[in-house]
Design an enzyme around this catalytic site. Sequence first.
Site, mmCIF file in Angstrom:
data_model
loop_
_atom_site.group_PDB
_atom_site.id
_atom_site.type_symbol
_atom_site.label_atom_id
_atom_site.label_comp_id
_atom_site.label_asym_id
_atom_site.label_seq_id
_atom_site.Cartn_x
_atom_site.Cartn_y
_atom_site.Cartn_z
ATOM 1 N N HIS A 54 96.672 -68.138 -2.006
ATOM 2 C CA HIS A 54 98.109 -68.347 -2.314
ATOM 3 C C HIS A 54 98.378 -68.186 -3.809
ATOM 4 O O HIS A 54 99.169 -68.934 -4.390
ATOM 5 C CB HIS A 54 98.561 -69.741 -1.855
ATOM 6 C CG HIS A 54 98.614 -69.896 -0.361
ATOM 7 N ND1 HIS A 54 99.701 -69.535 0.384
ATOM 8 C CD2 HIS A 54 97.707 -70.364 0.529
ATOM 9 C CE1 HIS A 54 99.474 -69.790 1.680
ATOM 10 N NE2 HIS A 54 98.264 -70.293 1.786
ATOM 11 N N ASP B 221 94.299 -74.279 1.022
ATOM 12 C CA ASP B 221 94.513 -73.807 2.401
ATOM 13 C C ASP B 221 94.457 -72.283 2.493
ATOM 14 O O ASP B 221 94.737 -71.583 1.522
ATOM 15 C CB ASP B 221 95.876 -74.298 2.915
ATOM 16 C CG ASP B 221 97.024 -73.821 2.026
ATOM 17 O OD1 ASP B 221 96.838 -73.804 0.787
ATOM 18 O OD2 ASP B 221 98.080 -73.451 2.552
ATOM 19 N N GLU B 222 94.109 -71.817 3.666
ATOM 20 C CA GLU B 222 94.250 -70.409 4.056
ATOM 21 C C GLU B 222 93.693 -69.422 3.017
ATOM 22 O O GLU B 222 94.288 -68.363 2.784
ATOM 23 C CB GLU B 222 95.730 -70.090 4.327
ATOM 24 C CG GLU B 222 96.305 -70.917 5.458
ATOM 25 C CD GLU B 222 97.815 -70.741 5.640
ATOM 26 O OE1 GLU B 222 98.239 -70.611 6.780
ATOM 27 O OE2 GLU B 222 98.553 -70.765 4.626
ATOM 28 N N SER B 223 92.536 -69.750 2.447
ATOM 29 C CA SER B 223 91.912 -68.816 1.494
ATOM 30 C C SER B 223 91.060 -67.818 2.282
ATOM 31 O O SER B 223 89.833 -67.792 2.158
ATOM 32 C CB SER B 223 91.048 -69.587 0.498
ATOM 33 O OG SER B 223 91.833 -70.128 -0.511
#
Length: 539
Positions: free
Chosen positions: A278, A341-343
Amino acid sequence: MKQSILLKSLFVFCLFTVLVACEQQKKKVINFPTTDLSAENLIPKPLKITPTNSAFGLDKNTSIHTSENASGFPEVGQFLAEKIKWQTNLDIPVNTTESPTLERIIFINQSDSTEISSKEGYDLYITQDSVILNAKTAEGAFRGVQTIRQIIPEISNDTLAENKMWLIPTGKITDSPNFEYRGSMLDVARHFFSVEDVKKYIDILAYYKINTLHLHLTDDQGWRIEIKSWPKLTEVGGRSEVGGGEGGFYTQEDYKEIVAYAAKHYITIVPEVDMPGHTNAASVAYPFLNGNGKTPKIYTGTQVGFSTFDTRKDTVYAFIDDVVREISAITPGPYFHAGGDESHVTKKKDFIYFVSKIDKIVKKHGKRMIGWDEIVHADIDTTAIAQFWANEKNAKLAVEKGLKVILSPGKKAYLDMKYDTLSKHGLDWAGLIPVDTGYIWTPERYVQGINKEHILGVEAPLWSETISNIDELEYLAFPRMIGYSELSWSKEENRDWENYKIRLGNQAPYLDKMDVKYYPSPLIEWKKSKYTYKTIDKD
Ligand code: ACM
């Protein structure tokens, strides 16, 4: 003889005068209606309510007195006076030394009573003549003040033409929060929200005893907080948002203004810099951060999981050290949220290495790290906190490792999920969340093996891919956010949908007065004002 007649006449005259005075006095006596403090529209529901069925008449002859030497108490009294003015137009003096005509008093006292069980706890005693609010700390007094605000009726007793009274039911309330962390999150990165928007959100959160506002300050689409040592983060990275709008950012002065406003409302700001994923906006500003030798393009879409910092470069950690240092210096609260998150494009071993290093940097700057539940795979200190949003296994691993957990399950607590298929805004990847679904779950038993003692609290995040102004923000946040306040403050035995939905319907006058564009869910009977007390002459 003459003298005796004179005395008799004098006696009769005196008696007559007394009787007339008594009669006049009688006319003023109000037969207060029978009230029921336990039936008031309080949200969150307090721990214990004992009604005594009469009323305290809030009127122009009321004054507020606070402990004067206890830190923060006079300010809390002033806050209550301002809100009473807003609600009733009454000018109630605070800690006045004059005004002998004052008849009724609201006391706000610092108290070491053992009955008050926490720093945010309070006791409230309401009689016909006084309201006594006791708390250990100004924070507890502030929470109690919200209870007072909620039991002041919308409508005064106008039958006493020369003296309007707002009748408050008498009784006793003992209250204390179930969880210490009661929060909401605002994503100001996908779309930017102004300082004024954030302040209005804080006003409403405070009314419902929320104590934490997490600001998601950075993401692929924009970087929203000035970092003086890395100016291009906002000069370049702050100029974009989802859908191609102009973006925006908070200067450090703006951020301090939000922090100070939140502090006045006993709300802690938790700043989030999301990393190592992100991070497209940061790498647009400083391309060395992504380590792939390319300058990324500004991103205005809504996909996730495509960006990462280079986790093996010392200069990246020097950069992060500056960012954490500058933000921590203007953040009085104990937490720094580092995302995580969401790496999806960060190799697992690199992610673990990265998060462990960030934990140390955050600690070095005096803060406790919060991260989305993926961070539990890293070697982190047990002072770190995992925010459960998607993966129950991660949440359980956090508890096994001795970390506290914040519950933000997407299926229950994501404010950006649509209410139903017709919702004007919102997403649906975690499901639809109508108002009842958002309320009917038990944080203490939501994930097997995660019990009350493992849970720091509950937070409802509002992601902003589909909303770009305060009206749209309010449409998704309200009324659901009000339910998360009860889920995090009230004890399990005091939470009940059938009872809650009536109290929620009766929030409409407050929300309307605050000009909140809430979603008028058809599951709720939205009510207007209903107080119609009558004055009855005593006979
Ligand atoms: C998240 O919703 N990506 C934490």
